[in-house]
Each structure stands twice: as C-alpha cells, then as structure tokens.
Design an enzyme around this catalytic site. Structure first.
Site, PDB file in Angstrom:
ATOM      1  N   LYS A   4       9.466   0.439 -11.277  1.00 17.88           N
ATOM      2  CA  LYS A   4       9.671   2.378 -10.788  1.00 17.88           C
ATOM      3  C   LYS A   4      10.636   2.575 -11.473  1.00 17.88           C
ATOM      4  O   LYS A   4      11.768   2.634 -11.745  1.00 17.88           O
ATOM      5  CB  LYS A   4       9.545   2.691  -9.782  1.00 17.88           C
ATOM      6  CG  LYS A   4       7.820   1.699  -8.561  1.00 17.88           C
ATOM      7  CD  LYS A   4       7.985   2.219  -6.973  1.00 17.88           C
ATOM      8  CE  LYS A   4       6.827   1.776  -6.747  1.00 17.88           C
ATOM      9  NZ  LYS A   4       6.163   2.281  -5.136  1.00 17.88           N
ATOM     10  N   TYR A  38      -3.489   4.465  -8.781  1.00 21.17           N
ATOM     11  CA  TYR A  38      -3.206   4.473  -7.279  1.00 21.17           C
ATOM     12  C   TYR A  38      -4.220   5.502  -6.918  1.00 21.17           C
ATOM     13  O   TYR A  38      -4.181   5.799  -5.717  1.00 21.17           O
ATOM     14  CB  TYR A  38      -2.259   5.525  -6.694  1.00 21.17           C
ATOM     15  CG  TYR A  38      -0.201   4.610  -6.751  1.00 21.17           C
ATOM     16  CD1 TYR A  38      -0.337   3.441  -6.302  1.00 21.17           C
ATOM     17  CD2 TYR A  38       0.581   4.825  -8.040  1.00 21.17           C
ATOM     18  CE1 TYR A  38       0.906   2.815  -6.426  1.00 21.17           C
ATOM     19  CE2 TYR A  38       1.465   4.210  -7.797  1.00 21.17           C
ATOM     20  CZ  TYR A  38       2.019   3.105  -7.051  1.00 21.17           C
ATOM     21  OH  TYR A  38       2.858   2.604  -7.166  1.00 21.17           O
ATOM     22  N   PHE A  64       0.318  11.628   0.652  1.00 19.11           N
ATOM     23  CA  PHE A  64       1.974  11.590  -0.330  1.00 19.11           C
ATOM     24  C   PHE A  64       1.717  11.099  -2.148  1.00 19.11           C
ATOM     25  O   PHE A  64       2.231  11.441  -2.292  1.00 19.11           O
ATOM     26  CB  PHE A  64       2.358  10.587   0.172  1.00 19.11           C
ATOM     27  CG  PHE A  64       1.469   8.999   0.530  1.00 19.11           C
ATOM     28  CD1 PHE A  64       1.470   7.972  -0.966  1.00 19.11           C
ATOM     29  CD2 PHE A  64       1.524   8.774   1.463  1.00 19.11           C
ATOM     30  CE1 PHE A  64       0.956   7.115  -1.124  1.00 19.11           C
ATOM     31  CE2 PHE A  64       0.868   7.349   1.611  1.00 19.11           C
ATOM     32  CZ  PHE A  64       0.192   6.956   0.425  1.00 19.11           C
ATOM     33  N   ARG A  95       6.185  -9.742  -2.340  1.00 16.62           N
ATOM     34  CA  ARG A  95       5.823  -8.490  -1.183  1.00 16.62           C
ATOM     35  C   ARG A  95       7.286  -9.495  -0.494  1.00 16.62           C
ATOM     36  O   ARG A  95       8.265  -8.365   0.384  1.00 16.62           O
ATOM     37  CB  ARG A  95       4.455  -9.128  -0.424  1.00 16.62           C
ATOM     38  CG  ARG A  95       3.765  -8.270  -1.477  1.00 16.62           C
ATOM     39  CD  ARG A  95       2.200  -8.290  -0.256  1.00 16.62           C
ATOM     40  NE  ARG A  95       2.812  -7.166   0.197  1.00 16.62           N
ATOM     41  CZ  ARG A  95       2.470  -5.754   0.188  1.00 16.62           C
ATOM     42  NH1 ARG A  95       2.577  -5.437  -1.445  1.00 16.62           N
ATOM     43  NH2 ARG A  95       2.230  -5.102   0.674  1.00 16.62           N
ATOM     44  N   THR A 112       7.969  -1.412   2.514  1.00 16.98           N
ATOM     45  CA  THR A 112       7.904  -0.077   1.626  1.00 16.98           C
ATOM     46  C   THR A 112       8.623   0.572   1.406  1.00 16.98           C
ATOM     47  O   THR A 112       9.538   1.724   0.774  1.00 16.98           O
ATOM     48  CB  THR A 112       6.276   0.987   1.982  1.00 16.98           C
ATOM     49  OG1 THR A 112       5.606  -0.487   1.968  1.00 16.98           O
ATOM     50  CG2 THR A 112       5.779   1.741   0.939  1.00 16.98           C
ATOM     51  N   ARG A 131      14.154  -3.590  -1.892  1.00 17.71           N
ATOM     52  CA  ARG A 131      14.425  -2.060  -1.586  1.00 17.71           C
ATOM     53  C   ARG A 131      15.585  -2.171  -0.266  1.00 17.71           C
ATOM     54  O   ARG A 131      15.539  -1.344  -0.749  1.00 17.71           O
ATOM     55  CB  ARG A 131      12.923  -1.871  -1.103  1.00 17.71           C
ATOM     56  CG  ARG A 131      11.961  -1.991  -1.928  1.00 17.71           C
ATOM     57  CD  ARG A 131      10.092  -1.547  -1.270  1.00 17.71           C
ATOM     58  NE  ARG A 131       9.742  -1.537  -1.697  1.00 17.71           N
ATOM     59  CZ  ARG A 131       8.303  -2.181  -1.813  1.00 17.71           C
ATOM     60  NH1 ARG A 131       7.627  -2.634  -1.042  1.00 17.71           N
ATOM     61  NH2 ARG A 131       6.906  -1.386  -2.486  1.00 17.71           N
ATOM     62  N   ASN A 173      11.094   4.062  -3.898  1.00 14.17           N
ATOM     63  CA  ASN A 173      11.452   2.607  -3.656  1.00 14.17           C
ATOM     64  C   ASN A 173      11.261   1.118  -4.666  1.00 14.17           C
ATOM     65  O   ASN A 173      11.196   0.432  -4.422  1.00 14.17           O
ATOM     66  CB  ASN A 173      10.279   2.253  -1.996  1.00 14.17           C
ATOM     67  CG  ASN A 173       9.078   2.440  -2.739  1.00 14.17           C
ATOM     68  OD1 ASN A 173       8.340   2.611  -4.058  1.00 14.17           O
ATOM     69  ND2 ASN A 173       7.983   1.837  -1.878  1.00 14.17           N
ATOM     70  N   HIS A 193       6.818  -2.103  -7.026  1.00 15.42           N
ATOM     71  CA  HIS A 193       5.677  -1.660  -6.569  1.00 15.42           C
ATOM     72  C   HIS A 193       4.756  -3.566  -6.760  1.00 15.42           C
ATOM     73  O   HIS A 193       5.783  -4.114  -7.480  1.00 15.42           O
ATOM     74  CB  HIS A 193       4.434  -1.373  -6.977  1.00 15.42           C
ATOM     75  CG  HIS A 193       3.275  -1.150  -7.453  1.00 15.42           C
ATOM     76  ND1 HIS A 193       2.300  -1.245  -5.922  1.00 15.42           N
ATOM     77  CD2 HIS A 193       2.227  -2.254  -7.584  1.00 15.42           C
ATOM     78  CE1 HIS A 193       1.291  -1.737  -5.787  1.00 15.42           C
ATOM     79  NE2 HIS A 193       1.154  -2.139  -6.884  1.00 15.42           N
ATOM     80  N   GLU A 238      -5.292  -4.769 -10.579  1.00 18.54           N
ATOM     81  CA  GLU A 238      -4.239  -4.633 -10.887  1.00 18.54           C
ATOM     82  C   GLU A 238      -3.441  -4.992 -12.555  1.00 18.54           C
ATOM     83  O   GLU A 238      -2.795  -3.823 -13.373  1.00 18.54           O
ATOM     84  CB  GLU A 238      -2.995  -3.977 -10.375  1.00 18.54           C
ATOM     85  CG  GLU A 238      -2.991  -3.460  -8.477  1.00 18.54           C
ATOM     86  CD  GLU A 238      -1.648  -3.281  -7.029  1.00 18.54           C
ATOM     87  OE1 GLU A 238      -2.131  -2.658  -6.591  1.00 18.54           O
ATOM     88  OE2 GLU A 238      -1.250  -4.211  -7.981  1.00 18.54           O
TER      89      GLU A 238
HETATM   90  P1  CMP Z   1       3.487   1.170  -3.382  1.00 23.22           P
HETATM   91  O1  CMP Z   1       3.914  -0.325  -3.178  1.00 23.22           O
HETATM   92  O2  CMP Z   1       3.999   1.282  -5.346  1.00 23.22           O
HETATM   93  O3  CMP Z   1       2.946   1.636  -3.184  1.00 23.22           O
HETATM   94  C1  CMP Z   1       2.034   3.354  -2.921  1.00 23.22           C
HETATM   95  C2  CMP Z   1       3.689   3.939  -2.418  1.00 23.22           C
HETATM   96  O4  CMP Z   1       3.013   5.014  -1.723  1.00 23.22           O
HETATM   97  C3  CMP Z   1       4.132   3.146  -1.625  1.00 23.22           C
HETATM   98  O5  CMP Z   1       5.357   1.762  -2.400  1.00 23.22           O
HETATM   99  C4  CMP Z   1       5.348   4.033  -1.189  1.00 23.22           C
HETATM  100  O6  CMP Z   1       5.789   3.929  -2.693  1.00 23.22           O
HETATM  101  C5  CMP Z   1       4.785   5.462  -1.725  1.00 23.22           C
HETATM  102  N1  CMP Z   1       4.689   6.629  -0.126  1.00 23.22           N
HETATM  103  C6  CMP Z   1       5.215   7.560   0.587  1.00 23.22           C
HETATM  104  N2  CMP Z   1       5.057   7.596   1.005  1.00 23.22           N
HETATM  105  C7  CMP Z   1       4.143   6.373   1.759  1.00 23.22           C
HETATM  106  C8  CMP Z   1       4.068   5.781   2.867  1.00 23.22           C
HETATM  107  N3  CMP Z   1       4.003   7.159   3.687  1.00 23.22           N
HETATM  108  N4  CMP Z   1       2.947   4.877   3.381  1.00 23.22           N
HETATM  109  C9  CMP Z   1       3.280   4.024   2.620  1.00 23.22           C
HETATM  110  N5  CMP Z   1       3.899   4.531   0.834  1.00 23.22           N
HETATM  111  C10 CMP Z   1       3.608   5.378   0.688  1.00 23.22           C
END
Ligand code: CMP
Length: 140
Positions: free
Chosen positions: A9, A49, A57, A85, A91, A102, A112, A115, A126
């Site tokens: 990211k 997304y 969010f 993962r 996350t 992370r 973070n 992804h 994806e």
């Molecule tokens: P990612 O795996 O890219 O998938 C969705 C992204 O939304 C996640 O990582 C986070 O960076 C972001 N995000 C922000 N707030 C939340 C939340 N409350 N729960 C899950 N993802 C979140």
C-alpha cells in the site's frame, strides 16, 4: 499450487519498504509471478474495494489507496492465500503478532502496509481485476 493477490500500500511504498516486504514473501516460499506498480484512480480503488462499499471506512479507504503509488503482486505457492495472511498479520497492526509485516511496518488500520486476498475465490477475482493471463509468469 495456489495464487493470491497482494498489494503493497501507499504508506509502505512511501517509506521505502518494498524490498523488506517482498523478501518476506520469498522467504516464506511464495514466488512473485506478476507485479505492477501503479497509482489507482478513484474508480479503480472503488471498484477493487466494492465489497466494502457500505462500510463506514469505505471513503477513507478509497482516499488512502489513491494517495500514492502501490505495488500489486501475484504470489504463488502452496497454500498461498493462508500463508500470505499469516505473514501479513491482523488487519489492525495493534493486534498483529510480532514478526508479521503489519506488526513490524504498519502504522494504523488504514495505513496497514499490505492487502492480501482473504480466500481462494476472492484471490481469483482480485487477480483478474488487475492482471491479464499473459502478465503472469508461473514458476510451475
Ligand atoms: P485490507 O486488507 O486492504 O481490506 C480493507 C481495508 O480497509 C483493510 O485492509 C484496512 O486497511 C481498512 N479498514 C479500515 N477500517 C477497517 C475496519 N474497521 N475493519 C476492517 N478494515 C478496515
């Protein structure tokens, strides 16, 4: 053999962490079989997304993902989805185990660092979102 989609990211790209993160994939036995550096448009970020469209969010997520360049990768190997993962960690970096990407490199739940696809079915979708078949260089 399985494939998964990984995105490094904007926060991690801006902090010069591309090499540090890619080495973790390779050390875990995952091969990088496709790669593209790009700066997402709003439409691309919203499309990728789309599953989160109704989440509170969503707007911040889209803005963050188009705030700078990203590196999009396809990782290939045994249990690539699960392995990736595991390497990424939770996350929310505050909940990520020590030694995960992370935990070590991410700053907030939005910024973070990476992804990764959450299941083989989503990995397939994806991968197709970003890559054509002739851009994938399988090791098999
Ligand atoms: P990612 O795996 O890219 O998938 C969705 C992204 O939304 C996640 O990582 C986070 O960076 C972001 N995000 C922000 N707030 C939340 C939340 N409350 N729960 C899950 N993802 C979140």
């Amino acid at each position: 053999m399985q494939r998964t989609l990984s995105i490094i990211k904007p926060d991690a790209v801006a902090r010069n962490l591309l090499g540090a993160i890619c080495v973790r994939f390779e050390q875990a036995g995952l091969a990088i079989v496709a790669a593209r550096m790009m700066h997402l448009t709003r439409e691309q970020a919203e499309g990728f997304y789309a599953i989160h469209r109704e989440r509170p969010f969503f707007k911040d997520l889209v803005e963050f993902m188009r705030s700078g360049p990203i590196l999009v990768l396809i990782l290939e190997g045994d249990e690539a989805v699960r392995k990736n993962r595991e390497i990424m960690g939770a996350t929310n970096p505050a909940e990520a185990l020590a030694g995960t990407i992370r935990h070590d490199y991410a700053e907030t739940i939005d910024a973070n660092a990476v992804h990764g696809s959450d299941a083989p079915e989503t990995a397939q979708q994806e991968i197709e979102f970003f890559f054509e078949q002739d851009e994938i260089f399988s090791r098999n």
